[in-house]
Design a protein around this motif. Structure first.
Motif, PDB file in Angstrom:
ATOM      1  N   ASN A 154       9.707   0.110 -14.827  1.00 40.50           N
ATOM      2  CA  ASN A 154       8.281   0.211 -14.139  1.00 40.50           C
ATOM      3  C   ASN A 154       7.947  -0.691 -12.924  1.00 40.50           C
ATOM      4  OD1 ASN A 154       7.643   0.144 -16.858  1.00 40.50           O
ATOM      5  ND2 ASN A 154       7.540  -1.945 -17.339  1.00 40.50           N
ATOM      6  N   ASP A 155       9.115  -1.533 -12.377  1.00 43.04           N
ATOM      7  CA  ASP A 155       8.468  -1.916 -11.154  1.00 43.04           C
ATOM      8  C   ASP A 155       9.327  -0.913  -9.878  1.00 43.04           C
ATOM      9  OD1 ASP A 155       8.155  -4.205 -11.653  1.00 43.04           O
ATOM     10  OD2 ASP A 155      10.227  -4.773 -11.311  1.00 43.04           O
ATOM     11  N   ILE A 156      10.043   0.136 -10.449  1.00 44.28           N
ATOM     12  CA  ILE A 156      10.483   1.155  -9.505  1.00 44.28           C
ATOM     13  C   ILE A 156       9.303   2.733  -9.600  1.00 44.28           C
ATOM     14  CG2 ILE A 156      11.166   3.802  -8.919  1.00 44.28           C
ATOM     15  CD1 ILE A 156      14.510   1.634 -10.194  1.00 44.28           C
ATOM     16  N   GLN A 157       8.808   2.627 -10.780  1.00 48.63           N
ATOM     17  CA  GLN A 157       7.937   3.594 -10.821  1.00 48.63           C
ATOM     18  C   GLN A 157       6.296   3.231 -10.049  1.00 48.63           C
ATOM     19  OE1 GLN A 157       7.559   5.085 -14.978  1.00 48.63           O
ATOM     20  NE2 GLN A 157       9.695   5.007 -14.479  1.00 48.63           N
ATOM     21  N   ALA A 158       5.728   1.465  -9.938  1.00 45.85           N
ATOM     22  CA  ALA A 158       5.542   1.033  -9.908  1.00 45.85           C
ATOM     23  C   ALA A 158       4.922   0.309  -7.737  1.00 45.85           C
ATOM     24  CB  ALA A 158       4.540   0.034 -10.017  1.00 45.85           C
ATOM     25  N   GLY A 159       6.200   1.002  -7.749  1.00 41.41           N
ATOM     26  CA  GLY A 159       6.668   1.124  -5.995  1.00 41.41           C
ATOM     27  C   GLY A 159       7.114  -0.139  -5.738  1.00 41.41           C
ATOM     28  N   SER A 160       7.472  -1.106  -6.329  1.00 42.68           N
ATOM     29  CA  SER A 160       6.730  -2.782  -6.262  1.00 42.68           C
ATOM     30  C   SER A 160       8.723  -3.146  -6.205  1.00 42.68           C
ATOM     31  CB  SER A 160       6.290  -4.154  -7.463  1.00 42.68           C
ATOM     32  OG  SER A 160       6.380  -3.818  -8.110  1.00 42.68           O
ATOM     33  N   TYR A 161       9.924  -2.423  -6.699  1.00 39.78           N
ATOM     34  CA  TYR A 161      10.469  -2.990  -6.543  1.00 39.78           C
ATOM     35  C   TYR A 161      11.545  -3.496  -5.737  1.00 39.78           C
ATOM     36  CZ  TYR A 161      16.297  -2.250  -7.121  1.00 39.78           C
ATOM     37  OH  TYR A 161      17.468  -2.158  -7.151  1.00 39.78           O
ATOM     38  N   MET A 200       0.835  -0.862   0.038  1.00 40.32           N
ATOM     39  CA  MET A 200       0.277  -0.135  -0.243  1.00 40.32           C
ATOM     40  C   MET A 200       1.240   1.481   0.103  1.00 40.32           C
ATOM     41  SD  MET A 200      -3.058   1.229   2.188  1.00 40.32           S
ATOM     42  CE  MET A 200      -3.343   2.960   2.586  1.00 40.32           C
ATOM     43  N   HIS A 201       0.595   2.000  -0.975  1.00 42.86           N
ATOM     44  CA  HIS A 201       1.582   3.303  -0.574  1.00 42.86           C
ATOM     45  C   HIS A 201       0.871   4.357  -0.189  1.00 42.86           C
ATOM     46  CE1 HIS A 201       3.460   1.164  -3.588  1.00 42.86           C
ATOM     47  NE2 HIS A 201       2.626   1.285  -4.634  1.00 42.86           N
ATOM     48  N   SER A 202       1.932   5.834  -0.190  1.00 48.23           N
ATOM     49  CA  SER A 202       0.922   6.895   0.490  1.00 48.23           C
ATOM     50  C   SER A 202       0.174   7.681  -0.315  1.00 48.23           C
ATOM     51  CB  SER A 202       2.104   7.695   1.109  1.00 48.23           C
ATOM     52  OG  SER A 202       2.430   8.617  -0.417  1.00 48.23           O
ATOM     53  N   PRO A 203      -0.979   8.110  -0.655  1.00 52.92           N
ATOM     54  CA  PRO A 203      -1.547   9.107  -1.229  1.00 52.92           C
ATOM     55  C   PRO A 203      -0.932  10.090  -2.370  1.00 52.92           C
ATOM     56  CG  PRO A 203      -2.596   9.570   1.086  1.00 52.92           C
ATOM     57  CD  PRO A 203      -1.698   8.802   0.923  1.00 52.92           C
ATOM     58  N   ASN A 204       0.169  10.568  -1.354  1.00 51.04           N
ATOM     59  CA  ASN A 204       1.780  11.854  -2.457  1.00 51.04           C
ATOM     60  C   ASN A 204       2.249  10.640  -3.256  1.00 51.04           C
ATOM     61  OD1 ASN A 204       2.728  13.676  -2.710  1.00 51.04           O
ATOM     62  ND2 ASN A 204       4.220  13.595  -1.530  1.00 51.04           N
ATOM     63  N   PHE A 205       2.488   9.518  -3.096  1.00 55.01           N
ATOM     64  CA  PHE A 205       2.993   8.126  -4.080  1.00 55.01           C
ATOM     65  C   PHE A 205       2.824   8.838  -6.567  1.00 55.01           C
ATOM     66  CE2 PHE A 205       4.643   4.378  -7.068  1.00 55.01           C
ATOM     67  CZ  PHE A 205       5.851   3.994  -6.067  1.00 55.01           C
ATOM     68  N   ALA A 206       2.319   9.599  -6.304  1.00 56.73           N
ATOM     69  CA  ALA A 206       1.871   9.237  -8.027  1.00 56.73           C
ATOM     70  C   ALA A 206       2.579  10.636  -7.667  1.00 56.73           C
ATOM     71  CB  ALA A 206       0.429  10.056  -7.542  1.00 56.73           C
ATOM     72  N   ALA A 207       3.175  11.997  -6.994  1.00 60.28           N
ATOM     73  CA  ALA A 207       4.027  13.127  -7.232  1.00 60.28           C
ATOM     74  C   ALA A 207       5.133  12.395  -7.159  1.00 60.28           C
ATOM     75  CB  ALA A 207       3.582  13.772  -5.940  1.00 60.28           C
ATOM     76  N   LYS A 208       5.818  11.363  -6.507  1.00 62.25           N
ATOM     77  CA  LYS A 208       6.538  10.533  -6.124  1.00 62.25           C
ATOM     78  C   LYS A 208       6.923   9.996  -7.202  1.00 62.25           C
ATOM     79  CE  LYS A 208       6.915  10.829  -0.938  1.00 62.25           C
ATOM     80  NZ  LYS A 208       7.110   9.400   0.136  1.00 62.25           N
ATOM     81  N   VAL A 209       5.531   9.528  -7.509  1.00 66.09           N
ATOM     82  CA  VAL A 209       6.480   9.088  -9.021  1.00 66.09           C
ATOM     83  C   VAL A 209       7.167   9.550 -10.602  1.00 66.09           C
ATOM     84  CG1 VAL A 209       5.667   7.580 -10.842  1.00 66.09           C
ATOM     85  CG2 VAL A 209       4.999   6.602  -8.580  1.00 66.09           C
ATOM     86  N   LYS A 210       6.575  10.813 -10.503  1.00 68.53           N
ATOM     87  CA  LYS A 210       6.805  11.538 -11.655  1.00 68.53           C
ATOM     88  C   LYS A 210       8.371  12.298 -11.147  1.00 68.53           C
ATOM     89  CE  LYS A 210       2.395  13.470 -12.098  1.00 68.53           C
ATOM     90  NZ  LYS A 210       1.545  15.183 -12.064  1.00 68.53           N
ATOM     91  N   ILE A 211       8.636  12.691 -10.540  1.00 68.81           N
ATOM     92  CA  ILE A 211      10.004  12.184  -9.652  1.00 68.81           C
ATOM     93  C   ILE A 211      11.380  11.466  -9.774  1.00 68.81           C
ATOM     94  CG2 ILE A 211      12.069  13.244  -7.707  1.00 68.81           C
ATOM     95  CD1 ILE A 211       9.838  14.683  -6.260  1.00 68.81           C
ATOM     96  N   LEU A 212      10.859   9.827  -9.844  1.00 67.59           N
ATOM     97  CA  LEU A 212      11.435   9.105  -9.897  1.00 67.59           C
ATOM     98  C   LEU A 212      11.397   8.749 -11.577  1.00 67.59           C
ATOM     99  CD1 LEU A 212      10.174   6.769  -7.110  1.00 67.59           C
ATOM    100  CD2 LEU A 212      12.196   7.012  -7.187  1.00 67.59           C
ATOM    101  N   ALA A 213      10.441   8.726 -12.004  1.00 67.01           N
ATOM    102  CA  ALA A 213      10.707   8.331 -13.499  1.00 67.01           C
ATOM    103  C   ALA A 213      11.953   9.635 -14.488  1.00 67.01           C
ATOM    104  CB  ALA A 213       8.935   8.794 -14.630  1.00 67.01           C
ATOM    105  N   ALA A 214      11.545  10.958 -13.677  1.00 69.40           N
ATOM    106  CA  ALA A 214      12.643  11.676 -14.389  1.00 69.40           C
ATOM    107  C   ALA A 214      13.971  11.122 -14.060  1.00 69.40           C
ATOM    108  CB  ALA A 214      12.736  12.819 -13.564  1.00 69.40           C
TER     109      ALA A 214
END
Length: 605
Positions: free
Chosen positions: A61-68, A1-15
């Motif tokens: 994909n694993d990193i951005q899905a939080g499953s890495y 389970m991710h935090s509500p802010n994870f979507a914003a963090k994914v954008k940073i990680l993807a960059a």
């Protein structure tokens, strides 16, 4: 389970971590780094390389899905001195990739944030530029070490006293909380990037026997990320020394040298430096902290010896450029190596670096090392063993040094994993123009600790090179409950399959690997089935065809094994295979490789 802010963090990680950055890092850096690891991979990670773009996409994909989740790492013991060992980490390729991309993303900011230009570090040079003879890149590019050396050599001419020190067990005592604080002060990087960096590094910390995580210790591995963070962790200290009145300093990782004019100043700067480090839970090494006079500093830094070797190198290069023999001039190396050994030069200050230069010059100019010197240094100076074994791998007559290695193993003083592996890799890499005396290699194999997966690995490498498939089968069968515990060793065992191909031993060895070897064995077996024995050989043909000119036989032992495996490929004619071998004529200068190739060709229809 991710935090509500994870979507914003994914954008940073993807960059920062995406399929493109991972793929670029693999091609330019990580692939070569992995090929240089202590444990030789049987297919030089070609199984990953063939599909690296898809693998990089999956990692992103694993990193951005939080499953890495970081993979299992291999830890091997490397002796520092007197039985004290450090644990060296060999990471999985995907974790090495993630670490390298993160290091690259941080380096631009870390470099700009450096408080002083007197702390010397840069990421490893992954180019194929020619290194300076006699030197080795322990912490990074040789150029940075040379700048450091030039800086501290100038201190003895400008100051009355030189403080020489380093940090006790530096990597082991770095706390991640303190590391995060330092990075936050100096680098404008988003928190989630630091989170994943520390997440990966902490997964590599040794936690035996279900012990708790103490949030302590950087893993020691041959990749940029831990070195870069260890360098950055001392930025506070750099700022202190930069602003300290009346002193000048230079730092290379945790080696610190400071020029001062009085002994009182030296003591004060040592006191303040140590207290600054204590605030981060690390300390200066009291046993290595010295206050030297200018004259003592010249002795410590081996100024005269370095100057002598610089002049000798220049003379040898000049003679070589004219096409003349360097034998007479190079013979000075043997004479001076014994003279400096007799007078204790190698035991003082930077004497070990002088010895490394001597050994490396001897390798480059084909000068025989004295057997007594070799035997003494091999046992008494663990840090010199890699250099000595690299010398053997290029020696004209490597066989004569095997007796010394046998004696070292017989002494029961070789207590680490790295030495056993390097003995094996050094010997299998060398060229043999005549067969070794009967029983010599078998004696080495007998003395290796085969209850340990890395001692067993060393024994199997030697058997694959010198003893034939029957001896190799015996080691594999008897050591199954040992080698199956380490995935990297399982890969190596599966990589020996070409030596059994065409013999009745092939099916039972393969079946056992499939049963107990898990994914590590499966990846190698699939690679051989498809790429070496099968229809997809064209995908790896250019790699296997290309020589490795830095190796005396023109290829690594792993590449020879793949070439040997190709000879069992039913999709190519005997003529095709003979033509392919013309790309590797250097192999035929080695009596063992020549015999294997000839026997295999004779067996083909």
């Amino acid at each position: 389970m991710h935090s509500p802010n994870f979507a914003a963090k994914v954008k940073i990680l993807a960059a920062n971590i995406n399929a493109s950055s991972l793929a670029m890092s693999w091609k330019k850096k990580v692939r070569e780094d992995l090929k240089r690891q202590i444990i030789p991979d049987p297919v030089e990670y070609l199984d990953f390389h063939i599909g690296y773009q898809a693998a990089c996409t999956a990692i992103a994909n694993d990193i951005q899905a939080g499953s890495y989740i970081p993979s299992h790492v291999t830890r091997i013991r490397s002796e520092k001195s007197n039985g004290l060992c450090r644990l060296i980490v060999v990471p999985n390729p995907k974790d090495a990739l993630v670490l390298q991309v993160l290091a690259d993303s941080l380096w631009a900011e870390i470099r700009k944030a450096a408080p002083s230009d007197k702390s010397f570090y840069a990421p490893k040079d992954h180019s194929f530029s020619k290194p300076k003879k006699g030197l080795e890149d322990e912490y990074g590019p040789i150029a940075q070490w040379l700048r450091f050396q030039n800086e501290i050599l100038g201190f003895s001419k400008k100051y009355n006293f030189i403080v020489v020190t380093d940090i006790a067990n530096y990597y082991d005592w770095i706390r991640y909380s303190g590391l995060r604080s330092v990075l936050t002060d100096y680098v404008n990087t988003k928190e989630v990037v630091l989170d994943i960096l520390i997440f990966v590094l902490k997964a590599m910390i040794w936690r035996p026997d279900y012990m708790q995580n103490d949030d302590l210790g950087l893993p020691q591995c041959d990749f940029d990320a831990p070195r870069m963070l260890a360098h950055t962790f001392l930025y506070e200290m750099d700022g202190l020394l930069r602003d300290y009145p009346g002193v000048e300093f230079a730092r290379y990782m945790d080696d610190i040298d400071i020029g001062v004019n009085t002994k009182a100043e030296a003591k004060r700067v040592i006191r303040d430096l140590d207290l600054t480090l204590q605030s981060r839970h690390i300390r200066l090494n009291s046993g290595k902290t010295k206050i030297l006079t200018a004259a003592e500093a010249e002795q410590h830094f081996c100024v005269d010896e370095n100057l002598f070797l610089d002049k000798l190198e220049a003379k040898l290069d000049k003679i070589k450029s004219t096409g003349q023999s360097t034998d007479r001039t190079a013979a000075i190396l043997k004479w001076i190596s014994l003279r400096w050994w007799k007078y204790g030069v190698y035991a003082k200050g930077n004497g070990s670096k002088i010895l490394k230069r001597i050994i490396n010059y001897s390798r480059v100019y084909a000068v025989d090392l004295d057997m007594g010197l070799f035997a003494d240094i091999f046992l008494s100076a663990p840090g010199m063993r890699e250099t000595l074994l690299r010398y053997i791998s290029k020696a004209i007559d490597p066989g004569k040094y095997i007796v010394l290695l046998d004696a070292a193993l017989a002494s029961d003083q070789i207590i680490d994993d790295v030495t056993a592996i390097r003995i094996a890799t050094g010997l299998v890499t060398a060229r043999y123009t005549k067969r070794l005396p009967a029983g010599l290699i078998e004696g080495l194999i007998d003395k290796l600790d085969k209850r340990n997966p890395f001692g067993l690995l060393a024994a199997m490498l030697l058997a694959s090179r010198f003893s034939g498939y029957k001896s190799l089968r015996k080691l594999i069968d008897n050591g199954e409950y040992v080698w199956r515990t380490e995935p990297v060793v399982v890969r190596v065992v599966a990589g020996f399959l070409p030596y059994f191909r065409g013999h009745r031993d092939y099916a039972p060895v393969r079946k056992r690997l499939e049963l107990v070897g898990g994914r590590a064995a499966g990846d190698i077996i699939s690679f051989y089935d498809d790429m070496i024995f099968g229809v997809d050989f064209s995908k790896v043909r250019n790699f296997i065809k290309a020589p490795n000119p830095s190796f005396i036989n023109g290829v690594t032992h792993s590449k020879f094994t793949m070439i040997y495996g190709f000879l069992s490929n039913g999709g190519y004619s005997k003529t095709d295979k003979a033509k392919f071998l013309l790309q590797h004529v250097t192999l035929r200068r080695d009596v063992y490789y020549r015999a294997l190739l000839n026997a295999k060709l004779r067996s083909l229809p």
